[in-house]
Design a protein around this motif. Structure first.
Motif, short mmCIF file in Angstrom:
data_model
loop_
_atom_site.label_atom_id
_atom_site.label_comp_id
_atom_site.label_asym_id
_atom_site.label_seq_id
_atom_site.Cartn_x
_atom_site.Cartn_y
_atom_site.Cartn_z
N GLY A 1 -18.66 -42.47 -23.98
CA GLY A 1 -18.78 -43.67 -24.80
C GLY A 1 -18.00 -43.55 -26.09
O GLY A 1 -17.36 -44.51 -26.54
N MET A 2 -18.05 -42.37 -26.70
CA MET A 2 -17.34 -42.15 -27.96
C MET A 2 -15.83 -42.27 -27.76
O MET A 2 -15.11 -42.78 -28.64
CB MET A 2 -17.69 -40.76 -28.50
N SER A 3 -15.32 -41.81 -26.62
CA SER A 3 -13.87 -41.86 -26.41
C SER A 3 -13.35 -43.29 -26.40
O SER A 3 -12.27 -43.57 -26.92
CB SER A 3 -13.49 -41.14 -25.10
N GLY A 4 -14.13 -44.20 -25.80
CA GLY A 4 -13.72 -45.59 -25.82
C GLY A 4 -13.69 -46.16 -27.22
O GLY A 4 -12.75 -46.90 -27.59
N THR A 5 -14.68 -45.80 -28.01
CA THR A 5 -14.72 -46.24 -29.41
C THR A 5 -13.55 -45.66 -30.20
O THR A 5 -12.91 -46.35 -31.01
CB THR A 5 -16.05 -45.82 -30.06
N LEU A 6 -13.26 -44.40 -29.94
CA LEU A 6 -12.19 -43.73 -30.69
C LEU A 6 -10.82 -44.32 -30.40
O LEU A 6 -9.96 -44.37 -31.29
CB LEU A 6 -12.19 -42.23 -30.37
N ARG A 7 -10.59 -44.71 -29.16
CA ARG A 7 -9.28 -45.29 -28.85
C ARG A 7 -8.99 -46.53 -29.69
O ARG A 7 -7.84 -46.83 -30.01
CB ARG A 7 -9.20 -45.62 -27.36
N ASP A 8 -10.05 -47.26 -30.02
CA ASP A 8 -9.88 -48.43 -30.88
C ASP A 8 -9.83 -48.05 -32.35
O ASP A 8 -9.20 -48.75 -33.16
CB ASP A 8 -11.04 -49.42 -30.66
N TRP A 9 -10.50 -46.94 -32.70
CA TRP A 9 -10.62 -46.57 -34.12
C TRP A 9 -9.39 -45.84 -34.65
O TRP A 9 -8.93 -46.11 -35.76
CB TRP A 9 -11.86 -45.71 -34.33
N VAL A 10 -8.84 -44.90 -33.88
CA VAL A 10 -7.72 -44.11 -34.40
C VAL A 10 -6.50 -45.01 -34.60
O VAL A 10 -6.30 -45.99 -33.90
CB VAL A 10 -7.35 -42.93 -33.46
N ALA B 1 -9.97 -36.46 -37.79
CA ALA B 1 -8.84 -36.57 -36.88
C ALA B 1 -8.92 -35.50 -35.80
O ALA B 1 -8.65 -35.77 -34.62
CB ALA B 1 -7.52 -36.46 -37.64
N VAL B 2 -9.28 -34.28 -36.18
CA VAL B 2 -9.41 -33.21 -35.19
C VAL B 2 -10.60 -33.47 -34.29
O VAL B 2 -10.54 -33.23 -33.08
CB VAL B 2 -9.52 -31.83 -35.88
N ALA B 3 -11.70 -33.94 -34.85
CA ALA B 3 -12.87 -34.27 -34.02
C ALA B 3 -12.52 -35.34 -32.99
O ALA B 3 -12.91 -35.25 -31.82
CB ALA B 3 -14.03 -34.73 -34.90
N ALA B 4 -11.76 -36.36 -33.42
CA ALA B 4 -11.34 -37.40 -32.49
C ALA B 4 -10.45 -36.81 -31.40
O ALA B 4 -10.61 -37.13 -30.21
CB ALA B 4 -10.59 -38.50 -33.24
#
Length: 203
Positions: free
Chosen positions: A45-54, A121-124
């Motif tokens: 779930g977090m990966s989907g959010t991150l793709r929009d956030w980064v 950034a590294v966590a993402a």
């Protein structure tokens, strides 16, 4: 500044995967942390959010054959370079998780132990790399169901070890690695390691 993290370095099968991510400067998604501290469901779930956030991110990998040919240090550099080259804009600097700089020039690199706990950034990058690689390994499961790639993702689980002993390595296994020495039926398949320059320990 790009955050860079890898996954799959210690696996017996599959690629080593590196993600380079550039944060967008806004508040990060709630719960963002080192991918190993998240459950598979939460990571997904977090990966989907991150793709929009980064602001930007890219994935690079080195395949098992490249790892065998180059050694892990140079394979990591290859995967990381592929990731960084995939960014829309070349970063001015790189934060690299860990204490060893496997990138080097021309990148301006700062290494940081447990950077995935102190740099968003590294966590993402950690989460995006882990989810990407896990998906790749799960995709191998239908073809190689005995190895449990959907759960062990190439690491030495009991199921994976048993399948190796019975069926031997697949085309997705790293053939220079010492696990083959413990498989009497298959140890003759082990390839020689590359020159020392590609095998600097990354402990």
């Amino acid at each position: 500044v790009a955050g860079v993290d890898e996954v799959g370095r210690g696996a017996w099968a599959g690629p080593v995967v590196v993600c380079a991510a550039v944060a967008d400067g806004t508040e990060p998604p709630e719960g963002l942390t080192d991918s190993k501290k998240l459950t598979p469901r939460r990571r997904s779930g977090m990966s989907g959010t991150l793709r929009d956030w980064v602001r930007d991110h890219a994935i690079g990998s080195a395949e098992p054959g490249e790892i065998d040919d180059l050694g892990m240090t140079r394979a990591l550099r290859l995967a990381a370079t592929r990731a960084l080259d995939g960014l829309t804009v070349a970063p001015d600097a790189v934060i690299l998780d860990g204490k060893h700089d496997y990138l080097g020039a021309p990148w301006r690199v700062r290494t940081r132990i447990q950077a995935d706990l102190s740099s968003v950034a590294v966590a993402a990058a950690s989460v995006l790399a882990k989810v990407h690689r896990d998906s790749l390994m799960a995709g191998l499961h239908p073809e190689f169901p005995d190895y449990g790639f959907d759960t062990c993702v190439g690491y030495p689980s009991p199921t994976h070890r048993a399948a190796l002993a019975e069926h031997g390595p697949t085309a997705h296994h790293r053939m220079t690695w010492s696990y083959l020495d413990d498989l009497p039926k298959w140890r003759h398949l082990r390839k020689p390691r590359p020159e020392r320059g590609g095998q600097i320990p990354l402990l």
